[in-house]
Design a protein around this motif. Structure first.
Motif, mmCIF file in Angstrom:
data_model
loop_
_atom_site.group_PDB
_atom_site.id
_atom_site.type_symbol
_atom_site.label_atom_id
_atom_site.label_comp_id
_atom_site.label_asym_id
_atom_site.label_seq_id
_atom_site.Cartn_x
_atom_site.Cartn_y
_atom_site.Cartn_z
ATOM 1 N N PHE A 295 0.826 -1.213 0.000
ATOM 2 C CA PHE A 295 0.000 0.000 0.000
ATOM 3 C C PHE A 295 0.866 1.272 0.000
ATOM 4 C CE2 PHE A 295 -2.892 3.014 2.364
ATOM 5 C CZ PHE A 295 -3.792 3.173 1.326
ATOM 6 N N HIS A 296 2.220 1.116 0.046
ATOM 7 C CA HIS A 296 3.030 2.310 0.323
ATOM 8 C C HIS A 296 2.954 3.382 -0.771
ATOM 9 C CE1 HIS A 296 6.636 0.691 -2.026
ATOM 10 N NE2 HIS A 296 6.674 1.955 -2.332
ATOM 11 N N THR A 297 2.657 2.959 -2.022
ATOM 12 C CA THR A 297 2.602 3.981 -3.088
ATOM 13 C C THR A 297 1.369 4.886 -2.942
ATOM 14 O OG1 THR A 297 1.437 2.436 -4.529
ATOM 15 C CG2 THR A 297 3.844 2.535 -4.754
ATOM 16 N N PHE A 301 1.019 8.045 4.991
ATOM 17 C CA PHE A 301 1.888 7.958 6.178
ATOM 18 C C PHE A 301 3.139 7.110 5.937
ATOM 19 C CE2 PHE A 301 -2.629 7.963 7.621
ATOM 20 C CZ PHE A 301 -2.670 9.303 7.984
ATOM 21 N N ALA A 302 3.400 6.749 4.678
ATOM 22 C CA ALA A 302 4.524 5.847 4.379
ATOM 23 C C ALA A 302 5.856 6.468 4.819
ATOM 24 C CB ALA A 302 4.549 5.549 2.892
ATOM 25 N N ARG A 303 6.720 5.596 5.404
ATOM 26 C CA ARG A 303 8.081 6.027 5.746
ATOM 27 C C ARG A 303 9.055 5.079 5.059
ATOM 28 N NH1 ARG A 303 7.546 6.727 12.264
ATOM 29 N NH2 ARG A 303 5.315 7.184 12.268
ATOM 30 N N ILE A 305 10.935 2.527 5.901
ATOM 31 C CA ILE A 305 10.829 1.071 6.124
ATOM 32 C C ILE A 305 9.672 0.474 5.305
ATOM 33 C CG2 ILE A 305 9.378 1.302 8.196
ATOM 34 C CD1 ILE A 305 10.736 -1.196 9.285
ATOM 35 N N CYS A 306 8.628 1.259 5.081
ATOM 36 C CA CYS A 306 7.445 0.767 4.360
ATOM 37 C C CYS A 306 7.798 0.387 2.919
ATOM 38 C CB CYS A 306 6.351 1.822 4.336
ATOM 39 S SG CYS A 306 5.905 2.429 5.968
ATOM 40 N N ARG A 307 8.831 0.995 2.382
ATOM 41 C CA ARG A 307 9.192 0.740 0.977
ATOM 42 C C ARG A 307 10.027 -0.523 0.820
ATOM 43 N NH1 ARG A 307 9.571 6.221 2.085
ATOM 44 N NH2 ARG A 307 7.786 7.284 1.168
ATOM 45 N N HIS A 324 3.269 -1.095 9.642
ATOM 46 C CA HIS A 324 4.384 -0.764 10.548
ATOM 47 C C HIS A 324 4.005 0.341 11.535
ATOM 48 C CE1 HIS A 324 7.060 -3.338 8.353
ATOM 49 N NE2 HIS A 324 6.931 -2.652 7.242
ATOM 50 N N PHE A 325 3.037 1.161 11.143
ATOM 51 C CA PHE A 325 2.681 2.301 11.994
ATOM 52 C C PHE A 325 1.156 2.411 12.100
ATOM 53 C CE2 PHE A 325 6.552 3.253 9.577
ATOM 54 C CZ PHE A 325 7.475 3.295 10.630
ATOM 55 N N PRO A 326 0.533 1.459 12.840
ATOM 56 C CA PRO A 326 -0.947 1.523 12.962
ATOM 57 C C PRO A 326 -1.363 2.884 13.520
ATOM 58 C CG PRO A 326 -0.066 -0.469 13.982
ATOM 59 C CD PRO A 326 1.119 0.392 13.639
HETATM 60 FE FE1 SF4 Z 1 1.302 2.986 5.237
HETATM 61 FE FE2 SF4 Z 1 1.447 1.191 7.217
HETATM 62 FE FE3 SF4 Z 1 2.005 0.471 4.723
HETATM 63 FE FE4 SF4 Z 1 3.657 2.042 6.040
HETATM 64 S S1 SF4 Z 1 3.148 -0.049 6.556
HETATM 65 S S2 SF4 Z 1 2.932 2.315 3.914
HETATM 66 S S3 SF4 Z 1 2.254 3.297 7.235
HETATM 67 S S4 SF4 Z 1 0.043 1.158 5.478
#
Ligand code: SF4
Length: 329
Positions: A295-297, A301-303, A305-307, A324-326
């Motif tokens: 979902f990161h694209t 809230f993507a950081r 680590i999400c990539r 990673h970050f609920p």
């Molecule tokens: Fe977003 Fe969570 Fe996916 Fe990170 S891990 S991109 S914060 S949904």
């Protein structure tokens, strides 16, 4: 099998996948893989309505069909009432299918226009050796009454009914052999709102009366809110959040869930930090999934680590969530 809360589990899946190979074979080009269902682990409790939601193309319908083995899984396990289904032969599966049924979306396309209603209802009964012709006729009449239609309609053809009536007939056919697990695949989506409410009421009454468990596939969150006990949110072949309907609507923890729910009008809208963030970009192709969190694209809230790191489904504040970050609510 029972859950931590003592509820009985009717059906569970573990790491269930369904991949399709598309293209290839021309000029030596390799085929590409569509990961329609990609590692789904879930438990459906007895007599609950479990709604599966997500955007179109996320794999909801494929998951419902694979759970019933109407399509063969690529890998993983499906356990129904203590029996692992993936290793069963067609004969054993046939016997179990009596107990696991599906109500399709389109009441116009799902009934054979050349058959009378009695023939439509008798077909599943005959194929499972229900009884004598007289007993089958009696059961057909009983089924029509069960879904609120008069038995005089048994001689009619599908075109003589309205959309809502046809869906009632579809439900009667699914219930012919007294199943306990029913997949409802967008079963009210094709109906007008007022008819939709009547069919949902019928499904609720039948659930009480016949002790049914529903796996309810839909893109309509208003229907989910009204009808479901628990909700699973699916994104690109994966479950990203599971929780009770109340919790999911009031306190979504996954950013995708929050953005989906934000589209539903609520009397007490909550927004994270005032203004609601927006879903970004287009849904990625299931043939070219992004690395890390898929979902990161699109996630506001993507950081970093999400990539790179794919988040696992974990228990968090009463939900199961893959992030990673609920969100904190
Ligand atoms: Fe977003 Fe969570 Fe996916 Fe990170 S891990 S991109 S914060 S949904």
């Amino acid at each position: 099998m029972t859950t931590d809360t003592g509820s009985e589990i009717v059906l569970s899946t573990r790491a269930l996948t369904k991949h399709f190979h598309v293209g290839g074979g021309f000029a030596g080009r390799p085929s590409r893989v569509v990961r329609a269902v990609d590692g789904v682990t879930l438990e459906i409790r007895a007599r609950e309505t479990f709604a599966l939601v997500g955007e179109s193309g996320c794999g909801k319908t494929t998951l419902g069909r694979v759970m019933l083995r109407l399509q063969e899984p690529t890998s993983g396990e499906i356990v129904y009432d203590g029996t692992e289904l993936t290793g069963l032969g067609e004969g054993e599966m046939r016997a179990l299918r009596k107990k696991m049924q599906i109500v399709f979306q389109d009441p116009y396309a799902s009934l054979n226009p050349r058959m009378r209603i009695e023939q439509i209802l008798a077909e599943p009964l005959r194929s499972h050796g229900y009884g004598t012709p007289a007993e089958i006729r009696e059961r057909c009449a009983e089924l029509l009454e069960l879904v609120g239609l008069r038995t005089q309609y048994l001689r009619n053809y599908p075109h003589q009914f309205s959309g809502g009536q046809r869906q009632r007939i579809g439900i009667a056919r699914a219930l012919a052999n007294k199943p306990d697990f029913v997949v409802c695949d967008e079963s009210v989506s094709a109906l007008d709102v007022s008819i939709q409410a009547q069919v949902l009421n019928l499904l609720a009454d039948l659930q009480d009366q016949l002790k049914l468990t529903y796996f309810f596939i839909t893109h309509d969150l208003a229907v989910v809110r009204q009808f479901a006990d628990r909700v699973g949110v699916m994104f690109l072949g994966r479950l990203v959040e599971v929780g009770t309907t109340e919790e999911i609507f009031a306190r979504p923890l996954h950013p995708y869930t929050m953005l989906l729910m934000a589209a539903v009008p609520r009397p007490d809208p909550r927004a994270r930090g005032g203004e609601r963030p927006m879903m970004q970009g287009e849904i990625p192709s299931p043939m070219a999934l992004p690395p890390g969190c898929r979902f990161h694209t699109r996630c506001p809230f993507a950081r970093d680590i999400c990539r790179v790191e794919d988040p696992a489904l974990q228990n968090h504040a009463g939900h199961t969530v893959a992030c990673h970050f609920p969100l904190e609510n």
